[in-house]
Design a protein around this motif. Structure first.
Motif, PDB file in Angstrom:
ATOM      1  N   THR A 245       0.824  -1.199   0.000  1.00  0.00           N
ATOM      2  CA  THR A 245       0.000   0.000   0.000  1.00  0.00           C
ATOM      3  C   THR A 245       0.865   1.259   0.000  1.00  0.00           C
ATOM      4  OG1 THR A 245      -1.601  -1.257   1.323  1.00  0.00           O
ATOM      5  CG2 THR A 245      -2.008   1.099   1.047  1.00  0.00           C
ATOM      6  N   GLN A 246       1.987   1.243   0.723  1.00  0.00           N
ATOM      7  CA  GLN A 246       2.899   2.383   0.673  1.00  0.00           C
ATOM      8  C   GLN A 246       3.347   2.656  -0.764  1.00  0.00           C
ATOM      9  OE1 GLN A 246       5.622   0.859   3.933  1.00  0.00           O
ATOM     10  NE2 GLN A 246       5.795   3.061   4.298  1.00  0.00           N
ATOM     11  N   ASN A 247       3.716   1.602  -1.472  1.00  0.00           N
ATOM     12  CA  ASN A 247       4.163   1.761  -2.851  1.00  0.00           C
ATOM     13  C   ASN A 247       3.042   2.280  -3.738  1.00  0.00           C
ATOM     14  OD1 ASN A 247       7.054   0.394  -3.780  1.00  0.00           O
ATOM     15  ND2 ASN A 247       6.363  -0.291  -1.775  1.00  0.00           N
TER      16      ASN A 247
ATOM     17  N   GLU B 133      15.473  -4.524  -2.627  1.00  0.00           N
ATOM     18  CA  GLU B 133      16.701  -5.276  -2.361  1.00  0.00           C
ATOM     19  C   GLU B 133      17.902  -4.691  -3.095  1.00  0.00           C
ATOM     20  OE1 GLU B 133      15.843  -9.384  -3.122  1.00  0.00           O
ATOM     21  OE2 GLU B 133      14.238  -9.460  -1.628  1.00  0.00           O
ATOM     22  N   ARG B 134      17.684  -3.604  -3.805  1.00  0.00           N
ATOM     23  CA  ARG B 134      18.747  -2.979  -4.612  1.00  0.00           C
ATOM     24  C   ARG B 134      19.900  -2.505  -3.739  1.00  0.00           C
ATOM     25  NH1 ARG B 134      15.865   0.844  -8.327  1.00  0.00           N
ATOM     26  NH2 ARG B 134      15.531   1.987  -6.384  1.00  0.00           N
ATOM     27  N   ASN B 135      19.585  -1.817  -2.664  1.00  0.00           N
ATOM     28  CA  ASN B 135      20.634  -1.269  -1.794  1.00  0.00           C
ATOM     29  C   ASN B 135      20.379  -1.605  -0.332  1.00  0.00           C
ATOM     30  OD1 ASN B 135      22.044   0.177  -3.925  1.00  0.00           O
ATOM     31  ND2 ASN B 135      20.285   1.559  -3.954  1.00  0.00           N
ATOM     32  N   SER B 136      19.849  -2.798  -0.080  1.00  0.00           N
ATOM     33  CA  SER B 136      19.508  -3.158   1.289  1.00  0.00           C
ATOM     34  C   SER B 136      19.992  -4.562   1.607  1.00  0.00           C
ATOM     35  CB  SER B 136      17.993  -3.086   1.493  1.00  0.00           C
ATOM     36  OG  SER B 136      17.646  -3.545   2.783  1.00  0.00           O
ATOM     37  N   GLN B 137      20.373  -4.758   2.862  1.00  0.00           N
ATOM     38  CA  GLN B 137      20.773  -6.084   3.323  1.00  0.00           C
ATOM     39  C   GLN B 137      19.562  -6.927   3.712  1.00  0.00           C
ATOM     40  OE1 GLN B 137      24.043  -7.131   3.189  1.00  0.00           O
ATOM     41  NE2 GLN B 137      24.277  -5.148   2.159  1.00  0.00           N
ATOM     42  N   GLU B 138      18.424  -6.289   3.921  1.00  0.00           N
ATOM     43  CA  GLU B 138      17.213  -7.012   4.302  1.00  0.00           C
ATOM     44  C   GLU B 138      16.507  -7.509   3.044  1.00  0.00           C
ATOM     45  OE1 GLU B 138      14.708  -5.219   7.285  1.00  0.00           O
ATOM     46  OE2 GLU B 138      16.320  -3.837   7.808  1.00  0.00           O
ATOM     47  N   LYS B 139      16.256  -8.813   2.998  1.00  0.00           N
ATOM     48  CA  LYS B 139      15.725  -9.416   1.775  1.00  0.00           C
ATOM     49  C   LYS B 139      14.289  -9.917   1.913  1.00  0.00           C
ATOM     50  CE  LYS B 139      19.734  -8.831  -0.160  1.00  0.00           C
ATOM     51  NZ  LYS B 139      19.905  -7.756  -1.143  1.00  0.00           N
TER      52      LYS B 139
ATOM     53  N   ILE C  51       1.729  -2.745 -12.375  1.00  0.00           N
ATOM     54  CA  ILE C  51       2.994  -3.404 -12.720  1.00  0.00           C
ATOM     55  C   ILE C  51       4.111  -2.945 -11.786  1.00  0.00           C
ATOM     56  CG2 ILE C  51       4.793  -3.553 -14.498  1.00  0.00           C
ATOM     57  CD1 ILE C  51       2.468  -3.325 -16.579  1.00  0.00           C
ATOM     58  N   ALA C  52       4.156  -1.637 -11.519  1.00  0.00           N
ATOM     59  CA  ALA C  52       5.225  -1.075 -10.686  1.00  0.00           C
ATOM     60  C   ALA C  52       5.126  -1.523  -9.234  1.00  0.00           C
ATOM     61  CB  ALA C  52       5.191   0.448 -10.763  1.00  0.00           C
TER      62      ALA C  52
ATOM     63  N   ASP D  57       7.448  -8.686  -7.776  1.00  0.00           N
ATOM     64  CA  ASP D  57       8.791  -8.739  -8.360  1.00  0.00           C
ATOM     65  C   ASP D  57       9.394  -7.348  -8.508  1.00  0.00           C
ATOM     66  OD1 ASP D  57       8.651 -11.470  -8.477  1.00  0.00           O
ATOM     67  OD2 ASP D  57       8.173 -11.567 -10.612  1.00  0.00           O
ATOM     68  N   SER D  58       8.571  -6.388  -8.890  1.00  0.00           N
ATOM     69  CA  SER D  58       9.062  -5.021  -9.047  1.00  0.00           C
ATOM     70  C   SER D  58       9.468  -4.425  -7.704  1.00  0.00           C
ATOM     71  CB  SER D  58       7.977  -4.152  -9.694  1.00  0.00           C
ATOM     72  OG  SER D  58       8.388  -2.799  -9.747  1.00  0.00           O
TER      73      SER D  58
END
Length: 287
Positions: free
Chosen positions: A48-50, A240-246, A228-229, A233-234
């Motif tokens: 919902t944030q996204n 996960e681009r710049n985070s250690q939490e997956k 889509i955004a 997967d998006s």
């Protein structure tokens, strides 16, 4: 890393919180055009944030929003970040409008003035069985919660922890009932969204949110681009681009409980739902 476990006003709190951070959130002073997202943990918060970022700030802004950026664009009021400080302090540093703010607190610990001053409050609720499954995994992987993991056994977690409300933010049933009551008490400034409707009626739900926020309805292409955004997967790719939490973005599925719950445990959950909501028709959404 801050890790605390305590009770505050009869609610179990576990994770990166302090009593001071929660009470400061309760007394938080909003701005007139603030938008709040109120959710029990693992009920579609990140999704919902996204969606709201894409609707309010635009798809270009959403494409640049990962987990670390979300902390500043959509602050989590009651949490304590090691580097950034308290979430409500991060919120007060935002100069643009409208701000969007998130809280997992039950209604009696939420900012008091969002009711008296009629802020725009979006409440998202989800089936308790799928919520419990997501939380079971979250307690295994979330760095601020793994220290409070009580069992590796799913059935034990469901029966002795989730059903008993012995986890962060307390009972799902008490939390959900209290916020549904607020939505009915203050209908002009509360929008109740069911997680399942976001899955099954995405376009309709987006229209409801637009109307609630007083925004022009989005055209069909924009809604499809937003869908889509904000697909799993998006979001995972951005988070996960710049985070250690997956594991902040989970599978985002409906009815996964049907392959994980025994009939006996499912019936215990349904019994609790009937006991909580009694003759209220909304109970059928959670069974």
């Amino acid at each position: 890393m801050i890790q605390n476990a305590f009770y505050l006003e009869d609610v179990s709190i576990e994770g990166a919180y302090t009593e001071e951070s929660i009470l400061a959130t309760k007394n938080f002073q909003s701005r007139q055009d603030d938008i709040y997202l109120l959710t029990y943990p693992r009920t579609g918060t990140t999704w919902t944030q996204n969606i709201l970022i894409g609707m309010v700030y635009g798809l270009d802004e959403l494409s640049q929003t990962g987990q670390s950026e979300m902390r500043f664009k959509f602050p989590y009021l009651e949490i304590c970040f090691e580097k950034e400080g308290w979430g409500h302090e991060v919120a007060n540093q935002i100069t643009s409008s409208p701000r969007m703010l998130k809280s997992h607190m039950p209604s009696h610990l939420a900012p008091r003035e969002i009711f008296s001053n009629l802020r725009k409050n979006i409440v998202v609720v989800r089936n308790p069985k799928d919520t419990a499954l997501s939380l079971f995994k979250f307690y295994q992987t979330e760095p601020t919660l793994v220290g409070f993991k009580k069992t590796d056994d799913l059935d034990e977690f469901l029966l002795q922890i989730f059903l008993e409300g012995k986890l962060n933010c307390g009972s799902w049933w008490e939390w959900t009932k209290s916020w549904i009551e607020k939505c009915r008490e203050y209908p002009s400034n509360h929008l109740l969204i069911h997680y399942e409707d976001l899955h099954q009626k995405f376009e309709e739900a987006i229209g409801q949110i637009s109307d609630f926020l007083g925004k022009k309805r989005l055209d069909d292409k924009y809604i499809q681009d937003l869908k889509i955004a904000t697909a799993v997967d998006s979001m995972k790719a951005r988070y996960e681009r710049n985070s250690q939490e997956k594991d902040m973005v989970n599978k985002g599925q409906m009815n996964r409980w049907k392959s994980e719950f025994s009939l006996q445990i499912a019936e215990k959950f349904d019994d609790m739902t009937r006991k909580t909501f009694k003759d209220d028709d909304i109970a059928t959404k959670f069974i």
